[in-house]
Design a protein around this motif. Structure first.
Motif, PDB file in Angstrom:
ATOM      1  N   UNK A   1     -41.805 -42.006 -15.452  1.00  0.00           N
ATOM      2  CA  UNK A   1     -40.678 -41.775 -16.346  1.00  0.00           C
ATOM      3  C   UNK A   1     -40.185 -40.341 -16.158  1.00  0.00           C
ATOM      4  N   UNK A   2     -38.862 -40.161 -16.267  1.00  0.00           N
ATOM      5  CA  UNK A   2     -38.275 -38.849 -16.018  1.00  0.00           C
ATOM      6  C   UNK A   2     -37.175 -38.534 -17.030  1.00  0.00           C
ATOM      7  N   UNK A   3     -37.031 -37.232 -17.297  1.00  0.00           N
ATOM      8  CA  UNK A   3     -35.858 -36.700 -17.981  1.00  0.00           C
ATOM      9  C   UNK A   3     -35.266 -35.614 -17.089  1.00  0.00           C
ATOM     10  N   UNK A   4     -33.973 -35.716 -16.826  1.00  0.00           N
ATOM     11  CA  UNK A   4     -33.261 -34.664 -16.093  1.00  0.00           C
ATOM     12  C   UNK A   4     -32.329 -33.950 -17.053  1.00  0.00           C
ATOM     13  N   UNK A   5     -32.359 -32.620 -17.025  1.00  0.00           N
ATOM     14  CA  UNK A   5     -31.476 -31.804 -17.863  1.00  0.00           C
ATOM     15  C   UNK A   5     -30.715 -30.812 -17.003  1.00  0.00           C
ATOM     16  N   UNK A   6     -29.383 -30.859 -17.075  1.00  0.00           N
ATOM     17  CA  UNK A   6     -28.538 -29.883 -16.400  1.00  0.00           C
ATOM     18  C   UNK A   6     -27.855 -28.986 -17.417  1.00  0.00           C
ATOM     19  N   UNK A   7     -28.049 -27.680 -17.287  1.00  0.00           N
ATOM     20  CA  UNK A   7     -27.431 -26.730 -18.226  1.00  0.00           C
ATOM     21  C   UNK A   7     -26.031 -26.366 -17.751  1.00  0.00           C
ATOM     22  N   UNK A   8     -25.211 -27.384 -17.540  1.00  0.00           N
ATOM     23  CA  UNK A   8     -23.865 -27.172 -17.002  1.00  0.00           C
ATOM     24  C   UNK A   8     -22.986 -26.332 -17.903  1.00  0.00           C
ATOM     25  N   UNK A   9     -23.256 -26.372 -19.210  1.00  0.00           N
ATOM     26  CA  UNK A   9     -22.432 -25.612 -20.140  1.00  0.00           C
ATOM     27  C   UNK A   9     -22.537 -24.115 -19.935  1.00  0.00           C
ATOM     28  N   UNK A  10     -23.614 -23.657 -19.269  1.00  0.00           N
ATOM     29  CA  UNK A  10     -23.812 -22.221 -19.053  1.00  0.00           C
ATOM     30  C   UNK A  10     -23.948 -21.882 -17.576  1.00  0.00           C
ATOM     31  N   UNK A  11     -23.711 -22.838 -16.706  1.00  0.00           N
ATOM     32  CA  UNK A  11     -23.767 -22.605 -15.257  1.00  0.00           C
ATOM     33  C   UNK A  11     -22.496 -21.889 -14.801  1.00  0.00           C
ATOM     34  N   UNK A  12     -22.609 -21.140 -13.671  1.00  0.00           N
ATOM     35  CA  UNK A  12     -23.789 -20.938 -12.831  1.00  0.00           C
ATOM     36  C   UNK A  12     -24.688 -19.811 -13.346  1.00  0.00           C
ATOM     37  N   UNK A  13     -25.959 -19.870 -12.984  1.00  0.00           N
ATOM     38  CA  UNK A  13     -26.931 -18.853 -13.375  1.00  0.00           C
ATOM     39  C   UNK A  13     -26.957 -17.668 -12.410  1.00  0.00           C
ATOM     40  N   UNK A  14     -26.475 -17.864 -11.197  1.00  0.00           N
ATOM     41  CA  UNK A  14     -26.738 -16.948 -10.098  1.00  0.00           C
ATOM     42  C   UNK A  14     -26.436 -15.489 -10.323  1.00  0.00           C
ATOM     43  N   UNK A  15     -25.397 -15.165 -11.082  1.00  0.00           N
ATOM     44  CA  UNK A  15     -25.010 -13.768 -11.264  1.00  0.00           C
ATOM     45  C   UNK A  15     -25.482 -13.187 -12.595  1.00  0.00           C
ATOM     46  N   UNK A  16     -26.291 -13.923 -13.336  1.00  0.00           N
ATOM     47  CA  UNK A  16     -26.728 -13.455 -14.657  1.00  0.00           C
ATOM     48  C   UNK A  16     -27.995 -12.604 -14.540  1.00  0.00           C
ATOM     49  N   UNK A  17     -28.298 -11.881 -15.616  1.00  0.00           N
ATOM     50  CA  UNK A  17     -29.442 -10.970 -15.638  1.00  0.00           C
ATOM     51  C   UNK A  17     -30.754 -11.735 -15.769  1.00  0.00           C
ATOM     52  N   UNK A  18     -31.858 -11.048 -15.477  1.00  0.00           N
ATOM     53  CA  UNK A  18     -33.186 -11.636 -15.658  1.00  0.00           C
ATOM     54  C   UNK A  18     -33.364 -12.102 -17.102  1.00  0.00           C
ATOM     55  N   UNK A  19     -32.964 -11.257 -18.059  1.00  0.00           N
ATOM     56  CA  UNK A  19     -33.153 -11.569 -19.480  1.00  0.00           C
ATOM     57  C   UNK A  19     -32.391 -12.830 -19.871  1.00  0.00           C
ATOM     58  N   UNK A  20     -31.147 -12.929 -19.448  1.00  0.00           N
ATOM     59  CA  UNK A  20     -30.330 -14.093 -19.804  1.00  0.00           C
ATOM     60  C   UNK A  20     -30.856 -15.359 -19.151  1.00  0.00           C
ATOM     61  N   UNK A  21     -31.216 -15.269 -17.880  1.00  0.00           N
ATOM     62  CA  UNK A  21     -31.721 -16.452 -17.188  1.00  0.00           C
ATOM     63  C   UNK A  21     -33.031 -16.922 -17.806  1.00  0.00           C
ATOM     64  N   UNK A  22     -33.886 -15.988 -18.193  1.00  0.00           N
ATOM     65  CA  UNK A  22     -35.127 -16.388 -18.874  1.00  0.00           C
ATOM     66  C   UNK A  22     -34.814 -17.066 -20.201  1.00  0.00           C
TER      67      UNK A  22
END
Length: 280
Positions: free
Chosen positions: A31-52
């Motif tokens: 059994x699986x659950x997939x979660x995409x945080x599309x509402x706050x994507x992309x993560x790539x340019x965000x800070x360590x604190x925000x991404x955590x």
């Protein structure tokens, strides 16, 4: 709402579905659950604190749905949040839960793909700046020379459904040219972002034919199979009815479903969630 003890798979958007697809192919009965945080994507340019913060909120939400094990199918989250989650958050709040990433299993095997011992790593700005691949590959294959290149516009192009349009060609070539200019001896290119396999055809078309392009899906899936084999207490607690549930933090689930279905190579029907409710 959720299955009893599913495996959780998380990404900042739809890219992690490339890994999820490989995991389901390798372990179809779970059994699986997939979660995409599309509402706050992309993560790539965000800070360590925000991404955590974002990653930990999503992980906690998945725990609350019954997931004892969560895979961060996101290189940026694995690079900038996983260590803090494993070393600080889990011991304090969820000592019986486990969170795994995609960087270590990739670093363990990437040396098997190269003959020249020089590889290129394409990732988000956050993944490249973290230096995580340099450290992990050095640990497992100290004889490799690693050249990194950030491709900051690839994820936005993919998340907005432009990856197969002519407009993306310029940016695919731009970052590949910058990577290959670093060394003529690169013979292996790692797609160190789970979004990038949707650009694989264009990437290969802009590289010499002798270069091997490596995606992470099968690598991460094989690593998970091995992990469950070695941790029978976790494996035996997972439910196995073949159920798959998809969630997104963007309220336009129809748009998510359309793009996600192309990633997953199967029909996706998702539900909107607010992961911030009840987080520590």
């Amino acid at each position: 709402m959720a299955t009893q003890n599913p495996i959780g798979v998380f990404d900042s958007g739809i890219g992690g579905l490339t890994v999820f697809r490989s995991i389901v192919e390798a372990l179809p009965g779970y059994d699986y659950i997939y979660l995409g945080d599309n509402g706050r994507a992309p993560y790539g340019n965000r800070s360590f604190k925000t991404i955590h913060q974002y990653t930990w909120e999503c992980v906690q939400w998945m725990f609350k749905q019954g997931c004892p094990l969560v895979i961060l199918a996101c290189n940026t989250a694995s690079a900038k949040a996983l260590r803090t989650i494993q070393q600080q958050d889990l011991p304090k709040l969820y000592p019986d839960k486990r969170v795994l990433g995609v960087i270590r299993p990739t670093a363990e095997v990437i040396g098997d793909y190269t003959t020249t011992k020089e590889i290129g790593v394409l990732g988000t700005k956050g993944t490249v700046q973290s230096g995580s691949y340099l450290l992990e590959i050095e640990h497992f294959s100290p004889d490799l020379k690693v050249h990194q290149q950030a491709a900051p516009l690839w994820v936005p192009l993919i998340e907005n459904g432009e990856y197969d349009k002519p407009g993306s060609d310029y940016y695919v070539k731009l970052y590949l040219d910058q990577l290959m200019a670093q060394s003529p001896n690169i013979d292996t290119v790692l797609l160190a972002c789970t979004h990038y396999p949707l650009l694989a055809d264009k990437i290969k078309a802009n590289l010499p034919a002798n270069i091997t392009v490596v995606a992470q899906g099968d690598i991460v899936a094989a690593s998970l199979v091995d992990y469950l084999r070695r941790h029978l207490e976790m494996e035996q607690g997972l439910t196995k009815t073949g159920k798959r549930e998809f969630y997104t933090t963007i309220d336009d689930t129809a748009d998510f479903d359309h793009h996600a279905s192309q990633f997953f190579n199967d029909e996706v029907k998702s539900q909107f969630v607010d992961v911030r409710e009840g987080c520590e």
